[in-house]
Design a protein around this motif. Sequence first.
Motif, PDB file in Angstrom:
ATOM      1  N   GLU A 132       0.838  -1.188   0.000  1.00  0.00           N
ATOM      2  CA  GLU A 132       0.000   0.000   0.000  1.00  0.00           C
ATOM      3  C   GLU A 132       0.878   1.245   0.000  1.00  0.00           C
ATOM      4  O   GLU A 132       1.868   1.300   0.734  1.00  0.00           O
ATOM      5  N   ILE A 133       0.537   2.221  -0.814  1.00  0.00           N
ATOM      6  CA  ILE A 133       1.218   3.508  -0.769  1.00  0.00           C
ATOM      7  C   ILE A 133       0.526   4.404   0.259  1.00  0.00           C
ATOM      8  O   ILE A 133      -0.684   4.587   0.218  1.00  0.00           O
ATOM      9  N   ILE A 134       1.312   4.918   1.197  1.00  0.00           N
ATOM     10  CA  ILE A 134       0.827   5.928   2.141  1.00  0.00           C
ATOM     11  C   ILE A 134       1.567   7.215   1.820  1.00  0.00           C
ATOM     12  O   ILE A 134       2.799   7.252   1.851  1.00  0.00           O
ATOM     13  N   SER A 135       0.815   8.260   1.472  1.00  0.00           N
ATOM     14  CA  SER A 135       1.444   9.477   0.989  1.00  0.00           C
ATOM     15  C   SER A 135       0.891  10.701   1.710  1.00  0.00           C
ATOM     16  O   SER A 135       0.520  10.624   2.886  1.00  0.00           O
ATOM     17  N   LEU A 136       0.827  11.810   1.017  1.00  0.00           N
ATOM     18  CA  LEU A 136       0.429  13.086   1.615  1.00  0.00           C
ATOM     19  C   LEU A 136      -0.996  13.014   2.164  1.00  0.00           C
ATOM     20  O   LEU A 136      -1.889  12.432   1.540  1.00  0.00           O
ATOM     21  N   ASN A 137      -1.182  13.594   3.325  1.00  0.00           N
ATOM     22  CA  ASN A 137      -2.505  13.714   3.951  1.00  0.00           C
ATOM     23  C   ASN A 137      -3.157  12.372   4.261  1.00  0.00           C
ATOM     24  O   ASN A 137      -4.378  12.279   4.359  1.00  0.00           O
ATOM     25  N   GLN A 138      -2.330  11.334   4.408  1.00  0.00           N
ATOM     26  CA  GLN A 138      -2.824  10.024   4.816  1.00  0.00           C
ATOM     27  C   GLN A 138      -2.146   9.626   6.116  1.00  0.00           C
ATOM     28  O   GLN A 138      -0.955   9.874   6.299  1.00  0.00           O
ATOM     29  N   SER A 139      -2.900   9.014   7.005  1.00  0.00           N
ATOM     30  CA  SER A 139      -2.334   8.614   8.291  1.00  0.00           C
ATOM     31  C   SER A 139      -1.521   7.339   8.147  1.00  0.00           C
ATOM     32  O   SER A 139      -1.757   6.528   7.237  1.00  0.00           O
ATOM     33  N   PHE A 140      -0.553   7.174   9.035  1.00  0.00           N
ATOM     34  CA  PHE A 140       0.266   5.968   9.087  1.00  0.00           C
ATOM     35  C   PHE A 140      -0.077   5.224  10.362  1.00  0.00           C
ATOM     36  O   PHE A 140       0.090   5.748  11.469  1.00  0.00           O
ATOM     37  N   ASP A 141      -0.567   3.995  10.222  1.00  0.00           N
ATOM     38  CA  ASP A 141      -0.957   3.164  11.370  1.00  0.00           C
ATOM     39  C   ASP A 141       0.189   2.203  11.688  1.00  0.00           C
ATOM     40  O   ASP A 141       0.422   1.247  10.948  1.00  0.00           O
ATOM     41  N   PRO A 142       0.917   2.424  12.785  1.00  0.00           N
ATOM     42  CA  PRO A 142       2.092   1.596  13.074  1.00  0.00           C
ATOM     43  C   PRO A 142       1.760   0.137  13.380  1.00  0.00           C
ATOM     44  O   PRO A 142       2.643  -0.718  13.316  1.00  0.00           O
ATOM     45  N   SER A 143       0.505  -0.162  13.716  1.00  0.00           N
ATOM     46  CA  SER A 143       0.134  -1.543  14.033  1.00  0.00           C
ATOM     47  C   SER A 143      -0.261  -2.346  12.800  1.00  0.00           C
ATOM     48  O   SER A 143      -0.392  -3.568  12.870  1.00  0.00           O
ATOM     49  N   LYS A 144      -0.402  -1.676  11.684  1.00  0.00           N
ATOM     50  CA  LYS A 144      -0.932  -2.331  10.480  1.00  0.00           C
ATOM     51  C   LYS A 144       0.133  -2.999   9.631  1.00  0.00           C
ATOM     52  O   LYS A 144      -0.117  -4.028   8.993  1.00  0.00           O
ATOM     53  N   TYR A 145       1.342  -2.427   9.621  1.00  0.00           N
ATOM     54  CA  TYR A 145       2.325  -2.825   8.613  1.00  0.00           C
ATOM     55  C   TYR A 145       3.419  -3.735   9.165  1.00  0.00           C
ATOM     56  O   TYR A 145       3.897  -3.556  10.284  1.00  0.00           O
ATOM     57  N   ASP A 146       3.808  -4.692   8.324  1.00  0.00           N
ATOM     58  CA  ASP A 146       4.879  -5.623   8.671  1.00  0.00           C
ATOM     59  C   ASP A 146       6.230  -5.149   8.153  1.00  0.00           C
ATOM     60  O   ASP A 146       7.275  -5.580   8.644  1.00  0.00           O
TER      61      ASP A 146
END
Length: 225
Positions: free
Chosen positions: A40-54
């Motif tokens: 998944e691309i997470i870019s401008l104005n998008q939140s980053f969920d630290p529990s979601k990604y491996d």
Amino acid sequence: MIELTVCHLYGNLLNTYGDNGNLLMLKHRAKQHGILFNIEIISLNQSFDPSKYDLVFFGGGQDFEQRIVSLDLQTKKSDLSSYIENDGVMVGICGGFQLLGHYYVDAAGTKIEGAGALDYYTLNQVNNRFIGDIVIKNEEFGETYKGFENHNGRTFLGDQVKPLGIVEKGQGNNGEDRTEGAHYKQTFCSYLHGPLLVQNIPLTDRIIKQAVKNRFPKQAEELFS
């Protein structure tokens, strides 16, 4: 099949020197081990969920794009720091490497705010770049990594951050202390292009194994035995 959720941080903005090839190599090697990557691309104005990604991949770009990313990064730096401190697996290349630190000074002399997730800073050079083939030795893993460096920045590591390797050929982080890249917990950073992970399969597999181990500890040893 084991599935890993992978974040390509600012993947629509940062892709200098074909460094997205690192992500493609990770995906390719993972598939060979029977592991599926969902990117998944997470870019401008998008939140980053630290529990979601491996696994998180953070590449580099030109100074113009990195200034834009720097502003947005301030909204994510707390969550990125949490991810790193909790042993989340991350790969930062060139500009991504610089932006995870406290700050970097670009070629024009402008100070660009970083995430402050890792303890280092980057200064610029006047009318000079470090360019050429580079070889580094990671003494912790007993591995040698090869690549190509092309950067204006001079990065200086803090006491709590290890280099990814010691320079055997080339300039490395700053041309002074023989360090190259950074290694902190499960975060691996480097100026090596090539791309880095295409040329250095042991490091690629090490990163994938750690990502699997975090989520599926029992399966990790079976897949990489």
